[in-house]
Design a protein around this motif. Sequence first.
Motif, PDB file in Angstrom:
ATOM      1  N   ILE A 119      45.011  21.800  38.538  1.00 51.73           N
ATOM      2  CA  ILE A 119      44.436  20.962  39.585  1.00 51.73           C
ATOM      3  C   ILE A 119      45.318  21.068  40.826  1.00 51.73           C
ATOM      4  O   ILE A 119      46.523  20.808  40.760  1.00 51.73           O
ATOM      5  CB  ILE A 119      44.332  19.490  39.144  1.00 51.73           C
ATOM      6  N   ASP A 120      44.732  21.449  41.914  1.00 51.85           N
ATOM      7  CA  ASP A 120      45.471  21.619  43.174  1.00 51.85           C
ATOM      8  C   ASP A 120      46.680  22.540  42.998  1.00 51.85           C
ATOM      9  O   ASP A 120      47.756  22.302  43.561  1.00 51.85           O
ATOM     10  CB  ASP A 120      45.931  20.262  43.730  1.00 51.85           C
ATOM     11  N   GLY A 121      46.506  23.560  42.176  1.00 51.07           N
ATOM     12  CA  GLY A 121      47.561  24.555  41.997  1.00 51.07           C
ATOM     13  C   GLY A 121      48.622  24.200  40.979  1.00 51.07           C
ATOM     14  O   GLY A 121      49.538  24.999  40.742  1.00 51.07           O
ATOM     15  N   SER A 122      48.521  23.031  40.337  1.00 47.57           N
ATOM     16  CA  SER A 122      49.522  22.611  39.350  1.00 47.57           C
ATOM     17  C   SER A 122      48.912  22.553  37.950  1.00 47.57           C
ATOM     18  O   SER A 122      47.825  21.988  37.775  1.00 47.57           O
ATOM     19  CB  SER A 122      50.093  21.235  39.714  1.00 47.57           C
ATOM     20  N   GLU A 123      49.609  23.121  36.971  1.00 45.92           N
ATOM     21  CA  GLU A 123      49.163  23.035  35.586  1.00 45.92           C
ATOM     22  C   GLU A 123      49.581  21.683  35.029  1.00 45.92           C
ATOM     23  O   GLU A 123      50.777  21.369  34.954  1.00 45.92           O
ATOM     24  CB  GLU A 123      49.778  24.160  34.755  1.00 45.92           C
ATOM     25  N   ILE A 124      48.621  20.880  34.638  1.00 43.30           N
ATOM     26  CA  ILE A 124      48.907  19.501  34.246  1.00 43.30           C
ATOM     27  C   ILE A 124      49.134  19.373  32.742  1.00 43.30           C
ATOM     28  O   ILE A 124      48.808  20.265  31.964  1.00 43.30           O
ATOM     29  CB  ILE A 124      47.768  18.560  34.675  1.00 43.30           C
ATOM     30  N   PHE A 125      49.702  18.245  32.363  1.00 40.45           N
ATOM     31  CA  PHE A 125      49.914  17.911  30.951  1.00 40.45           C
ATOM     32  C   PHE A 125      49.111  16.656  30.634  1.00 40.45           C
ATOM     33  O   PHE A 125      49.151  15.680  31.384  1.00 40.45           O
ATOM     34  CB  PHE A 125      51.399  17.661  30.666  1.00 40.45           C
ATOM     35  N   VAL A 126      48.369  16.682  29.527  1.00 40.40           N
ATOM     36  CA  VAL A 126      47.523  15.551  29.148  1.00 40.40           C
ATOM     37  C   VAL A 126      47.759  15.191  27.690  1.00 40.40           C
ATOM     38  O   VAL A 126      47.767  16.056  26.818  1.00 40.40           O
ATOM     39  CB  VAL A 126      46.022  15.862  29.354  1.00 40.40           C
ATOM     40  N   ASP A 127      47.968  13.910  27.430  1.00 38.81           N
ATOM     41  CA  ASP A 127      48.147  13.422  26.069  1.00 38.81           C
ATOM     42  C   ASP A 127      47.635  11.992  26.000  1.00 38.81           C
ATOM     43  O   ASP A 127      47.330  11.386  27.033  1.00 38.81           O
ATOM     44  CB  ASP A 127      49.634  13.472  25.677  1.00 38.81           C
ATOM     45  N   PHE A 128      47.549  11.438  24.801  1.00 36.15           N
ATOM     46  CA  PHE A 128      47.193  10.038  24.681  1.00 36.15           C
ATOM     47  C   PHE A 128      48.321   9.180  25.241  1.00 36.15           C
ATOM     48  O   PHE A 128      49.480   9.597  25.277  1.00 36.15           O
ATOM     49  CB  PHE A 128      46.963   9.661  23.216  1.00 36.15           C
ATOM     50  N   GLU A 129      47.985   7.986  25.666  1.00 35.65           N
ATOM     51  CA  GLU A 129      49.020   7.040  26.079  1.00 35.65           C
ATOM     52  C   GLU A 129      49.894   6.732  24.867  1.00 35.65           C
ATOM     53  O   GLU A 129      49.390   6.513  23.757  1.00 35.65           O
ATOM     54  CB  GLU A 129      48.383   5.745  26.586  1.00 35.65           C
ATOM     55  N   LEU A 130      51.211   6.717  25.055  1.00 29.70           N
ATOM     56  CA  LEU A 130      52.121   6.503  23.940  1.00 29.70           C
ATOM     57  C   LEU A 130      52.774   5.119  23.946  1.00 29.70           C
ATOM     58  O   LEU A 130      53.184   4.629  22.893  1.00 29.70           O
ATOM     59  CB  LEU A 130      53.218   7.576  23.948  1.00 29.70           C
ATOM     60  N   GLU A 131      52.879   4.509  25.098  1.00 26.65           N
ATOM     61  CA  GLU A 131      53.606   3.243  25.201  1.00 26.65           C
ATOM     62  C   GLU A 131      53.095   2.198  24.214  1.00 26.65           C
ATOM     63  O   GLU A 131      53.869   1.485  23.582  1.00 26.65           O
ATOM     64  CB  GLU A 131      53.514   2.690  26.628  1.00 26.65           C
ATOM     65  N   ARG A 132      51.768   2.119  24.056  1.00 31.53           N
ATOM     66  CA  ARG A 132      51.194   1.109  23.157  1.00 31.53           C
ATOM     67  C   ARG A 132      50.700   1.703  21.836  1.00 31.53           C
ATOM     68  O   ARG A 132      50.290   0.968  20.946  1.00 31.53           O
ATOM     69  CB  ARG A 132      50.040   0.389  23.867  1.00 31.53           C
TER      70      ARG A 132
END
Length: 246
Positions: A119-132
């Motif tokens: 996205i916009d030239g950046s390879e992103i990282f996606v995961d489930f929310e971990l805090e909760r």
Amino acid sequence: MDQNTWSPIAKIYDPLMVGSIDTTDEEPHDHGIVRAMNSKYKPNKDVVGDPHKTIFVARLNPKTADETLHDEFSFFGEIKNLRLVRDIVTGISKCYAFVEYIDEKSAYRAQRDGNKMVIDGSEIFVDFELERNLKGWIPRRLGGGFGGNKESGQLRFGGKDRPFRPPITGNSDTRNNFTSDRSRFREESYNDKRNDKYSVSKRDKRDRSKDRSSRSREKRDRSRDRNKNKKHNHDRDRRRSRSQDK
């Protein structure tokens, strides 16, 4: 270590364990881990939304806007809430966001198929929310998290993009079993499976590509129409001006 309890992904967050490449360390190797071990962090009670329907998006381009994120992640399902985290003083993006979906299926698809999108030239990282969702979770600012880099010497393991490695101790059969478990876990967790009721077919991905192309064409068409209108209005004003001069 009991091979029946070993997993490449942390099931409970333990700072000493995530600071070890194979969970066998007995002493912390950097000050950040010591800080995390001594912290008494508790999840923020003011955070709203269903954690099982919320994903964490990181490594964003600082210029990426809320609207762009919404356009990209709405492909996976209807979004209930999206929050791009910004500096409270400057308003500048901190390059990570949280996206809550209407249903859990959409969140599952997003964390699996949205990971490593550009996205916009950046390879992103996606995961489930971990805090909760992950018991004992300690954020990076307190020495925890699953991030880090080799330059700082503060690597963290047990996460989606940097799983634990099989311990090198024990006989060869044990190591082979660990490696097999890790491969099987990765295959079950992150690869597209024919029998997965949440899998995104190739046809869906082609449709997504078409949707992006369609949106791009629509934007170009709108821009072209605006330019035509500007030129038309400019020509009209010039004709009026000439008429008045006469």
